[in-house]
Design an enzyme around this catalytic site. Structure first.
Site, mmCIF file in Angstrom:
data_model
loop_
_atom_site.group_PDB
_atom_site.id
_atom_site.type_symbol
_atom_site.label_atom_id
_atom_site.label_comp_id
_atom_site.label_asym_id
_atom_site.label_seq_id
_atom_site.Cartn_x
_atom_site.Cartn_y
_atom_site.Cartn_z
ATOM 1 N NE ARG A 24 26.616 -15.543 4.437
ATOM 2 C CZ ARG A 24 26.457 -15.912 2.913
ATOM 3 N NH1 ARG A 24 26.608 -14.887 2.163
ATOM 4 N NH2 ARG A 24 25.887 -16.901 2.597
ATOM 5 C CE LYS B 259 27.874 -11.198 -0.179
ATOM 6 N NZ LYS B 259 26.303 -11.347 -0.167
ATOM 7 C CG ASP C 107 23.818 -16.719 -0.558
ATOM 8 O OD1 ASP C 107 25.091 -16.881 0.050
ATOM 9 O OD2 ASP C 107 23.697 -16.461 -1.725
ATOM 10 C CG ASP D 144 30.039 -14.519 -3.459
ATOM 11 O OD1 ASP D 144 30.354 -15.516 -3.004
ATOM 12 O OD2 ASP D 144 29.118 -14.093 -3.986
ATOM 13 C CG ASP E 56 25.363 -9.141 -3.131
ATOM 14 O OD1 ASP E 56 25.649 -10.018 -4.038
ATOM 15 O OD2 ASP E 56 25.512 -9.320 -1.907
ATOM 16 C CG ASP E 57 27.015 -10.837 -8.696
ATOM 17 O OD1 ASP E 57 27.539 -10.163 -9.723
ATOM 18 O OD2 ASP E 57 26.992 -12.124 -8.616
#
Ligand SMILES: *[C@@H]1O[C@H](CO)[C@@H](O)[C@H](O)[C@H]1NC(C)=O
Ligand SMILES: *[C@@H]1O[C@H](CO)[C@@H](O)[C@H](O)[C@H]1NC(C)=O
Ligand SMILES: *[C@@H]1O[C@H](CO)[C@@H](O)[C@H](O)[C@H]1NC(C)=O
Ligand SMILES: *[C@@H]1O[C@H](CO)[C@@H](O)[C@H](O)[C@H]1NC(C)=O
Length: 411
Positions: free
Chosen positions: A214, A155, A218, A157, A79-80
């Site tokens: 999504r 992914k 979160d 964002d 992820d990030d």
């Protein structure tokens, strides 16, 4: 301005096509850093849990050794917080040199050699949520970079961006992913950010553009957070459940099973609901220290079979049990025809298990010949109903779930 023109051109080309990358025909299964490891970049003081190639390799090894790969988990994803603070002089993304000294392509190779697939994270805005370089103004270059690194899953964002640009922007990045020629699963945060900004998501466009998206906040490692997702999916605002299909899935975010916040009963609820919704099963837990109970749930072949059913229908809330806080959920299954998963979920906690009765015909057991009913966690056969007027007496635990698979009896 230039960006807008490019985006518009890309969208015009895309509209003729729609998403057809042949991927995620059943809900994607994998492992992602965020929920458990967040943005820990402190490899000096916390070398075992910082976001680094070492962490990814360790987890990838365990996915194979501990049976997760055999259970169906396929993607391992960062992820990030993997990026360096700046792009290269030529504008290309680069990983943090201290935490990813071998580079992303080498890490992808390592993952591929284990028979797994590799996923990465970026953001449509100027920065990622944690403040690293975002893809705005670099959509095409970043798509090409990911393809060159042999990434299998992105992914994408939505921090640091104008949500009104999402309809065009997410489509543009999808267009550029497609143009690389490398099939990459495309995971979008598009409808979530739009909903919280008061924009009604266009699920038709989202479903044609993304493999998963999504809808809600979160996930956090708490029962409150899991309950909030269950409520959101029960309300089903805009009928979003009906847009799920092979290749296109609603994403309630990662499984928190195996971490600090959920009891065993609550973990069972999470796994059961994610199975009923045909949700992506993306773990985010430390596979070095996971408990046998959590591992049993994450690898449970009966739940995974419900989740991965090839029909790809997202289950819906179909009833409430009067006088209790129990919700009834149902998901059609393909084999044998007419079978379905049925869940009774207790929210919130009454302190004591609740005994209740339900007429079978009121929860979808409508076949005049009755059903064989097996336990969704163990596969063990429990009862046979004879007609829609039968009454089932059931006991459900606080913050608990009863999960059944019902198969119609042939006449
Ligand atoms: C790109 O889109 C076309 C048309 O929808 C599709 O046939 C093709 O498989 C896609 N390629 C990739 C790599 O996603
Ligand atoms: C990143 O780029 C900015 C602007 O070009 C510069 O001011 C900054 O010092 C750079 N940071 C690093 C860590 O190289
Ligand atoms: C939603 O997207 C679809 C597909 O791109 C498009 O045809 C439709 O006009 C959009 N609907 C709205 C309300 O913008
Ligand atoms: C939701 O979508 C399904 C499938 O397209 C449709 O049958 C149903 O009527 C829709 N429900 C509502 C409330 O719009």
């Amino acid at each position: 301005m230039l960006q807008r023109i490019l985006v518009t051109a890309a969208v015009l080309l895309r509209l003729a096509t729609g998403l057809d990358n042949g991927l995620a025909l059943t809900p994607p299964m994998g492992w992602l850093t965020w929920q458990r490891f967040r943005c820990n970049t402190d490899c000096l003081n916390r070398p075992d849990t910082c976001i680094s190639e070492r962490l990814i390799k360790t987890m990838a090894d365990l996915m194979v050794k501990e049976g997760y790969k055999d259970a169906g988990y396929e993607y391992i994803m960062i992820d990030d917080c993997w990026l360096a603070k700046n792009r290269t002089k030529l504008g290309k993304l680069q990983p943090d040199p201290d935490r990813f000294p071998s580079g992303i392509r080498a890490l992808a190779d390592y993952v591929h050699n284990l028979g797994l697939k590799f996923g990465i994270y970026e953001d449509f805005g100027t920065h990622t949520c944690a403040g690293y370089p975002g893809s705005e103004f670099y959509l095409q270059l970043d798509a090409m970079t990911f393809a060159e690194w042999e990434v299998d899953y992105v992914k994408f964002d939505g921090c640091y961006s104008d949500r009104r640009d999402f309809d065009a922007g997410y489509e543009a990045f999808g267009f550029f992913l497609n143009k690389t020629g490398r099939p990459m699963v495309y995971s979008c945060e598009w409808p979530f950010y739009q909903s919280v900004s008061g924009i009604k998501p266009n699920y038709t466009a989202i479903q044609q553009t993304c493999n998963l998206w999504r809808n809600h906040m979160d996930i956090q490692d708490t029962w409150d957070s899991v309950q909030s997702v269950i409520k959101y999916y029960g309300t089903d605002d805009g009928n979003f459940s009906s847009y799920a299909k092979p290749g296109a899935w609603n994403d309630p975010d990662m499984l928190t099973i195996g971490n600090f916040g959920l009891s065993y009963e609550e973990s069972k609820v999470q796994m059961a609901m994610w199975a009923i919704w045909a949700s992506p099963l993306i773990m985010s837990t430390d596979l070095r220290s996971i408990s046998p109970e959590a591992k049993f749930l994450l690898q449970n072949k009966h739940l995974i079979a419900i989740n991965q059913d090839p029909l790809g229908i997202q289950g819906k809330r179909i009833a409430f049990i009067k006088g209790t806080a129990i919700e009834v959920w149902s998901k059609p299954l393909s084999n044998p025809s007419g079978s379905f998963a049925l869940a009774f979920v207790q929210l919130p906690n009454p302190g004591d298990p609740t005994l209740f009765s339900v007429r079978t015909g009121d929860v979808g057991l409508v076949s005049p010949n009755g059903y064989t009913i097996s336990d969704g966690f163990t596969g063990e056969e429990e009862v046979t109903t004879k007609s829609p007027d039968d009454v089932l007496k059931l006991l459900v635990n606080p913050n608990g779930v009863i999960l059944f698979v019902a198969t119609p009896v042939q006449p």
